[in-house]
Design a protein around this motif. Structure first.
Motif, short mmCIF file in Angstrom:
data_model
loop_
_atom_site.label_atom_id
_atom_site.label_comp_id
_atom_site.label_asym_id
_atom_site.label_seq_id
_atom_site.Cartn_x
_atom_site.Cartn_y
_atom_site.Cartn_z
N VAL A 221 0.56 8.15 8.39
CA VAL A 221 -0.21 8.69 7.26
C VAL A 221 -0.56 7.67 6.17
CG1 VAL A 221 0.83 10.95 7.68
CG2 VAL A 221 1.72 9.54 5.85
N GLY A 222 0.20 6.59 6.03
CA GLY A 222 -0.08 5.60 4.98
C GLY A 222 0.14 6.19 3.59
N GLY A 223 -0.58 5.65 2.61
CA GLY A 223 -0.59 6.20 1.25
C GLY A 223 0.77 6.17 0.57
N GLU A 224 1.03 7.23 -0.21
CA GLU A 224 2.23 7.24 -1.06
C GLU A 224 3.52 7.37 -0.26
OE1 GLU A 224 1.48 10.25 -3.97
OE2 GLU A 224 -0.29 9.16 -4.71
N ILE A 225 3.43 7.98 0.91
CA ILE A 225 4.65 8.13 1.72
C ILE A 225 5.10 6.75 2.21
CG2 ILE A 225 5.62 9.13 3.84
CD1 ILE A 225 3.84 11.58 3.41
N LEU A 226 4.16 5.95 2.66
CA LEU A 226 4.49 4.57 3.07
C LEU A 226 5.11 3.81 1.91
CD1 LEU A 226 4.34 1.99 4.82
CD2 LEU A 226 1.93 1.78 4.17
N ASP A 227 4.55 3.98 0.74
CA ASP A 227 5.06 3.26 -0.43
C ASP A 227 6.51 3.65 -0.72
OD1 ASP A 227 4.23 1.23 -2.01
OD2 ASP A 227 3.60 2.52 -3.67
N ALA A 228 6.79 4.95 -0.58
CA ALA A 228 8.15 5.43 -0.85
C ALA A 228 9.13 4.91 0.20
CB ALA A 228 8.16 6.96 -0.87
N VAL A 229 8.68 4.85 1.45
CA VAL A 229 9.56 4.34 2.52
C VAL A 229 9.93 2.88 2.26
CG1 VAL A 229 9.58 3.69 4.96
CG2 VAL A 229 8.77 5.96 4.31
N LEU A 230 8.96 2.10 1.78
CA LEU A 230 9.21 0.66 1.56
C LEU A 230 10.42 0.43 0.65
CD1 LEU A 230 5.53 -0.57 1.26
CD2 LEU A 230 7.25 -1.60 2.77
N LYS A 231 10.66 1.37 -0.24
CA LYS A 231 11.78 1.22 -1.18
C LYS A 231 13.13 1.46 -0.53
CE LYS A 231 10.26 2.09 -5.84
NZ LYS A 231 10.27 3.09 -6.92
N ARG A 232 13.13 1.98 0.69
CA ARG A 232 14.40 2.39 1.29
C ARG A 232 14.69 1.67 2.61
NH1 ARG A 232 17.18 4.86 -1.41
NH2 ARG A 232 18.67 5.02 0.27
N LEU A 233 14.09 0.49 2.79
CA LEU A 233 14.25 -0.21 4.07
C LEU A 233 15.62 -0.85 4.19
CD1 LEU A 233 10.82 -2.06 4.41
CD2 LEU A 233 11.52 0.12 5.43
N LYS A 234 16.15 -0.81 5.39
CA LYS A 234 17.39 -1.53 5.69
C LYS A 234 17.02 -2.96 6.09
CE LYS A 234 20.87 0.51 8.06
NZ LYS A 234 21.50 1.49 9.00
N LEU A 235 18.04 -3.81 6.17
CA LEU A 235 17.83 -5.19 6.59
C LEU A 235 17.19 -5.21 7.98
CD1 LEU A 235 18.59 -7.92 5.25
CD2 LEU A 235 20.59 -7.96 6.76
N ARG A 236 16.14 -6.01 8.15
CA ARG A 236 15.42 -6.18 9.42
C ARG A 236 14.74 -4.89 9.90
NH1 ARG A 236 15.53 -11.33 9.50
NH2 ARG A 236 17.54 -12.34 9.27
N ALA A 237 14.33 -4.09 8.96
CA ALA A 237 13.62 -2.84 9.32
C ALA A 237 12.25 -3.16 9.91
CB ALA A 237 13.47 -1.98 8.07
N ARG A 238 11.73 -2.20 10.68
CA ARG A 238 10.39 -2.34 11.28
C ARG A 238 9.53 -1.14 10.87
NH1 ARG A 238 15.24 -2.78 13.44
NH2 ARG A 238 14.83 -1.43 15.23
N ILE A 239 8.33 -1.45 10.41
CA ILE A 239 7.37 -0.38 10.10
C ILE A 239 6.26 -0.44 11.14
CG2 ILE A 239 5.69 0.52 8.44
CD1 ILE A 239 7.45 -0.54 6.20
N VAL A 240 6.09 0.66 11.87
CA VAL A 240 5.07 0.75 12.90
C VAL A 240 3.82 1.34 12.24
CG1 VAL A 240 4.50 1.70 15.17
CG2 VAL A 240 6.90 1.25 14.57
N VAL A 241 2.81 0.52 12.02
CA VAL A 241 1.60 1.02 11.36
C VAL A 241 0.69 1.60 12.45
CG1 VAL A 241 -0.28 0.51 9.76
CG2 VAL A 241 1.86 -0.77 9.62
N CYS A 242 0.88 2.89 12.67
CA CYS A 242 0.13 3.58 13.73
C CYS A 242 -1.17 4.17 13.17
CB CYS A 242 1.00 4.68 14.32
SG CYS A 242 0.14 5.67 15.55
N GLY A 243 -1.09 4.78 12.00
CA GLY A 243 -2.28 5.40 11.41
C GLY A 243 -2.10 5.60 9.92
N GLY A 244 -3.20 5.97 9.26
CA GLY A 244 -3.16 6.20 7.81
C GLY A 244 -4.04 7.38 7.46
#
Ligand SMILES: NC(=O)c1ccc[n+]([C@@H]2O[C@H](COP(=O)([O-])OP(=O)(O)OC[C@H]3O[C@@H](n4cnc5c(N)ncnc54)[C@H](OP(=O)(O)O)[C@@H]3O)[C@@H](O)[C@H]2O)c1
Length: 331
Positions: A221-244
């Motif tokens: 979905v991207g947008g604000e949800i992605l932004d909120a997730v970025l604040k909670r990443l663990k070490l060596r996390a992976r974000i799969v940018v599938c769609g927005g």
């Protein structure tokens, strides 16, 4: 007379009925090597909204006047091609059309009797399932014990990701809109926790459901949800940018993640991918997912609308989240 749907205007905001025009399809005698296919279902995909714009993407824009691009499945109803006898089911980029003439190139025959329903060749055993499988495996590299967060978790790709991640031993948090979809993600798909992004404050909800942070975020979905997730990443996390999808109907600049610097301290990776790069490995995904389907660990829900003249309404339904399951249009 069979019809095809042509794009005649570039939509502004939501696609309108008047952005398309129904025209008769070519109806002529077949030449040697050709077959006539009756398209039974087309896949209605969020990416269609991007293909309708002038925007450069992995595929060129659909030109004004062209048949609207779509994946579909259909049956051969007349044939002068020995490799495509009458009754053969085929899948591929059929376009939004009730019928087409083909020499077989670009269409893949499949045995519909081995599927719960022919629409599954568009869903779990088609591009949707391949997106979930390769996105989670190759880009997300999800491992047992890790926390995987999935947005649009009740949708076609998202629901498959939720179930695959559970089957691979991950702890799964699904994000979806509304109580009915959230209950489905938790009770039917087996997510460990759910977040209703329409009712809850997303940052707070992620803090509560992922107290130790997020290893993999499968972003639809991207947008604000992605932004909120970025604040909670663990070490060596992976974000799969599938769609927005939250950005697809907008006409301005997409909302960018202001918290991207969190990638530095987390030594995290954020990577886009397109399923077409993995289509040649489709059999691998089917082989891996078939036992999960057979044992009831991987379910697929289809949301079908009827009639080629309802294409624009069907796409609006998908883009506004009124779909519940893989959105298809029955021709
Ligand atoms: N990279 C690739 O190769 C690839 C391939 C296929 C699909 N995709 C992407 O995967 C995503 C899901 O596609 P799909 O076909 O499976 O569709 P889907 O998830 O079945 O349907 C789209 C869902 O998105 C959610 N949504 C709509 N607007 C939203 C918003 N503003 N904020 C949050 N959620 C919103 C809605 O669910 P709620 O009711 O829960 O809001 C809606 O049901 C799309 O972004 C699509 O472009 C990428």
């Amino acid at each position: 007379m069979p019809k095809a749907l042509h794009l005649i205007a570039r939509p502004e905001g939501e696609p309108k009925d008047s952005d398309f025009e129904l025209r008769p399809v070519e109806s002529r005698a077949l030449n040697d090597g050709e077959a006539r296919v009756a398209v039974r279902y087309v896949s209605v995909d969020p990416a269609m909204r991007i293909w309708m714009t002038e925007q450069k993407s992995y595929w060129p824009p659909v030109k004004l006047g062209e048949v609207m691009r779509a994946g579909g499945v259909g049956e051969v109803i007349e044939s002068r091609n020995p490799r495509l006898p009458v009754g053969t089911w085929v899948g591929g980029m059929t376009g939004v059309a009730e019928e087409l003439i083909t020499d077989g190139r670009g269409l893949r025959p499949f045995d519909a009797r081995t599927l719960p329903d022919p629409t599954w060749a568009l869903h779990v055993f088609g591009a949707t399932g391949f997106t979930a499988y390769f996105g989670l495996k190759e880009i997300g590299q999800a491992k047992a014990g890790e926390t995987v967060v999935v947005s649009a978790a009740a949708g076609a790709v998202g629901s498959t990701v939720v179930q695959l991640a559970k089957a691979w031993g991950c702890r799964v948090v699904g994000i979806a809109g509304g109580p009915e979809k959230c209950a489905y993600v938790k009770d039917e798909l087996g997510a460990d926790a759910v977040v209703d992004y329409k009712r809850e404050q997303i940052g707070k909800a992620l803090h509560e459901t992922c107290p130790e942070g997020i290893d993999v975020y499968f972003d639809n979905v991207g947008g604000e949800i992605l932004d909120a997730v970025l604040k909670r990443l663990k070490l060596r996390a992976r974000i799969v940018v599938c769609g927005g999808i939250s950005q697809y109907n907008g006409s301005g600049t997409p909302f960018g993640p202001s918290n991207y610097l969190a990638l530095i301290s987390a030594r995290a990776r954020m990577e886009g991918f397109v399923v077409i790069d993995y289509l040649h490995r489709g059999e691998e995904a089917i082989t891996a997912m078939a036992p999960l389907v057979a044992t009831g660990k991987l379910k697929g829900k289809i949301d079908a609308m009827e009639g080629i003249d309802n294409f624009a309404a069907c796409l609006r339904r998908l883009l506004s989240g009124r779909n519940f399951g893989k959105q298809v249009l029955r021709m």
